[in-house]
Motif scaffolding. Structure first.
Motif, mmCIF file in Angstrom:
data_model
loop_
_atom_site.group_PDB
_atom_site.id
_atom_site.type_symbol
_atom_site.label_atom_id
_atom_site.label_comp_id
_atom_site.label_asym_id
_atom_site.label_seq_id
_atom_site.Cartn_x
_atom_site.Cartn_y
_atom_site.Cartn_z
ATOM 1 N N ARG A 34 0.836 -1.205 0.000
ATOM 2 C CA ARG A 34 0.000 0.000 0.000
ATOM 3 C C ARG A 34 0.872 1.258 0.000
ATOM 4 N NH1 ARG A 34 -5.162 1.013 0.812
ATOM 5 N NH2 ARG A 34 -5.592 -1.082 1.579
ATOM 6 N N GLU A 35 1.951 1.231 0.766
ATOM 7 C CA GLU A 35 2.837 2.392 0.849
ATOM 8 C C GLU A 35 3.465 2.711 -0.507
ATOM 9 O OE1 GLU A 35 2.036 0.628 4.611
ATOM 10 O OE2 GLU A 35 3.105 -0.322 2.966
ATOM 11 N N ASN A 36 3.953 1.687 -1.204
ATOM 12 C CA ASN A 36 4.564 1.922 -2.515
ATOM 13 C C ASN A 36 3.513 2.329 -3.540
ATOM 14 O OD1 ASN A 36 7.227 1.643 -1.870
ATOM 15 N ND2 ASN A 36 7.322 -0.524 -2.334
ATOM 16 N N PHE A 37 2.312 1.763 -3.452
ATOM 17 C CA PHE A 37 1.238 2.165 -4.363
ATOM 18 C C PHE A 37 0.913 3.649 -4.163
ATOM 19 C CE2 PHE A 37 -3.110 2.757 -5.753
ATOM 20 C CZ PHE A 37 -3.089 2.153 -6.994
ATOM 21 N N GLU A 38 0.839 4.085 -2.932
ATOM 22 C CA GLU A 38 0.553 5.494 -2.643
ATOM 23 C C GLU A 38 1.685 6.401 -3.130
ATOM 24 O OE1 GLU A 38 -0.361 5.530 1.545
ATOM 25 O OE2 GLU A 38 -2.327 4.581 1.192
ATOM 26 N N ARG A 39 2.942 5.952 -2.985
ATOM 27 C CA ARG A 39 4.081 6.715 -3.521
ATOM 28 C C ARG A 39 3.957 6.874 -5.023
ATOM 29 N NH1 ARG A 39 8.743 3.511 -2.925
ATOM 30 N NH2 ARG A 39 9.790 5.162 -4.062
ATOM 31 N N ALA A 44 5.869 9.140 -7.752
ATOM 32 C CA ALA A 44 7.170 8.478 -7.603
ATOM 33 C C ALA A 44 7.322 7.394 -8.665
ATOM 34 C CB ALA A 44 7.295 7.853 -6.215
ATOM 35 N N VAL A 45 8.532 7.175 -9.121
ATOM 36 C CA VAL A 45 8.831 6.100 -10.056
ATOM 37 C C VAL A 45 9.223 4.865 -9.243
ATOM 38 C CG1 VAL A 45 10.334 5.327 -11.917
ATOM 39 C CG2 VAL A 45 9.553 7.709 -11.853
ATOM 40 N N GLY A 76 7.915 -10.895 -19.240
ATOM 41 C CA GLY A 76 8.456 -9.583 -18.919
ATOM 42 C C GLY A 76 8.337 -9.258 -17.454
ATOM 43 N N LYS A 77 9.184 -8.342 -17.023
ATOM 44 C CA LYS A 77 9.065 -7.811 -15.665
ATOM 45 C C LYS A 77 9.186 -6.297 -15.755
ATOM 46 C CE LYS A 77 13.701 -7.784 -13.775
ATOM 47 N NZ LYS A 77 14.527 -8.205 -12.677
ATOM 48 N N VAL A 78 8.557 -5.642 -14.806
ATOM 49 C CA VAL A 78 8.556 -4.190 -14.839
ATOM 50 C C VAL A 78 9.984 -3.665 -14.654
ATOM 51 C CG1 VAL A 78 8.154 -3.769 -12.377
ATOM 52 C CG2 VAL A 78 7.263 -2.170 -14.065
ATOM 53 N N ALA A 79 10.315 -2.644 -15.410
ATOM 54 C CA ALA A 79 11.575 -1.928 -15.202
ATOM 55 C C ALA A 79 11.291 -0.672 -14.389
ATOM 56 C CB ALA A 79 12.213 -1.572 -16.538
ATOM 57 N N ALA A 80 10.209 0.037 -14.744
ATOM 58 C CA ALA A 80 9.819 1.242 -14.018
ATOM 59 C C ALA A 80 8.346 1.529 -14.283
ATOM 60 C CB ALA A 80 10.667 2.429 -14.455
ATOM 61 N N VAL A 81 7.698 2.112 -13.301
ATOM 62 C CA VAL A 81 6.297 2.516 -13.440
ATOM 63 C C VAL A 81 6.088 3.803 -12.658
ATOM 64 C CG1 VAL A 81 5.539 1.045 -11.527
ATOM 65 C CG2 VAL A 81 3.880 1.775 -13.216
ATOM 66 N N LYS A 82 5.326 4.704 -13.279
ATOM 67 C CA LYS A 82 4.998 5.982 -12.641
ATOM 68 C C LYS A 82 3.510 6.221 -12.820
ATOM 69 C CE LYS A 82 6.030 10.966 -12.960
ATOM 70 N NZ LYS A 82 4.657 11.423 -13.045
ATOM 71 N N THR A 90 7.385 0.767 -18.121
ATOM 72 C CA THR A 90 8.384 0.181 -19.013
ATOM 73 C C THR A 90 8.715 -1.205 -18.505
ATOM 74 O OG1 THR A 90 10.242 1.170 -17.818
ATOM 75 C CG2 THR A 90 9.377 2.389 -19.714
ATOM 76 N N TYR A 91 9.020 -2.103 -19.453
ATOM 77 C CA TYR A 91 9.289 -3.500 -19.125
ATOM 78 C C TYR A 91 10.621 -3.938 -19.698
ATOM 79 C CZ TYR A 91 4.193 -3.754 -18.505
ATOM 80 O OH TYR A 91 2.896 -3.541 -18.096
ATOM 81 N N ASP A 92 11.227 -4.932 -19.061
ATOM 82 C CA ASP A 92 12.288 -5.729 -19.661
ATOM 83 C C ASP A 92 11.603 -6.982 -20.171
ATOM 84 O OD1 ASP A 92 14.440 -4.016 -18.978
ATOM 85 O OD2 ASP A 92 14.560 -4.896 -16.970
ATOM 86 N N LEU A 93 11.718 -7.257 -21.475
ATOM 87 C CA LEU A 93 11.068 -8.419 -22.088
ATOM 88 C C LEU A 93 12.094 -9.453 -22.497
ATOM 89 C CD1 LEU A 93 8.381 -6.819 -24.441
ATOM 90 C CD2 LEU A 93 8.046 -7.840 -22.194
#
Length: 97
Positions: A34-39, A44-45, A76-82, A90-93
């Motif tokens: 929840r904390e990271n989702f709120e960030r 936040a990225v 794939g896995k997430v590389a970054a999300v904002k 963005t993903y690494d595939l």
């Protein structure tokens, strides 16, 4: 889902810079505190260190140059999300072999 995980279902058509159309569909699982989702919601990225975010894309195209995509399963896995204004994912595939 219970315990805060999310299932995603994405379907889109991508136009490459050389004009090819590629249909992409994927599902996956996201698990974030929840904390990271709120960030993220505040701009936040987040990266793969902040969450579990895995996808399984498949591709369809009639374009000869990209026809090889019709024959693979990617992971794939997430590389970054904002989140929020200017948000992105963005993903690494990887091709599963």
């Amino acid at each position: 889902m219970p315990a805060g995980s999310l299932r995603i279902d994405v379907r889109m058509t991508v136009r490459t810079d050389d004009g090819a159309l590629i249909y992409v569909s994927y599902n996956g699982i996201v698990s974030v505190t929840r904390e990271n989702f709120e960030r993220m919601a505040k701009g936040a990225v987040l990266t793969s260190a902040d969450m579990y975010f895995i996808i399984a894309p498949t591709f369809e195209t009639a374009h000869e140059k990209y026809a090889w995509l019709n024959h693979i399963q990617a992971i794939g896995k997430v590389a970054a999300v904002k989140g929020g204004e200017g948000g992105f994912v963005t993903y690494d595939l990887f091709v599963a072999r």
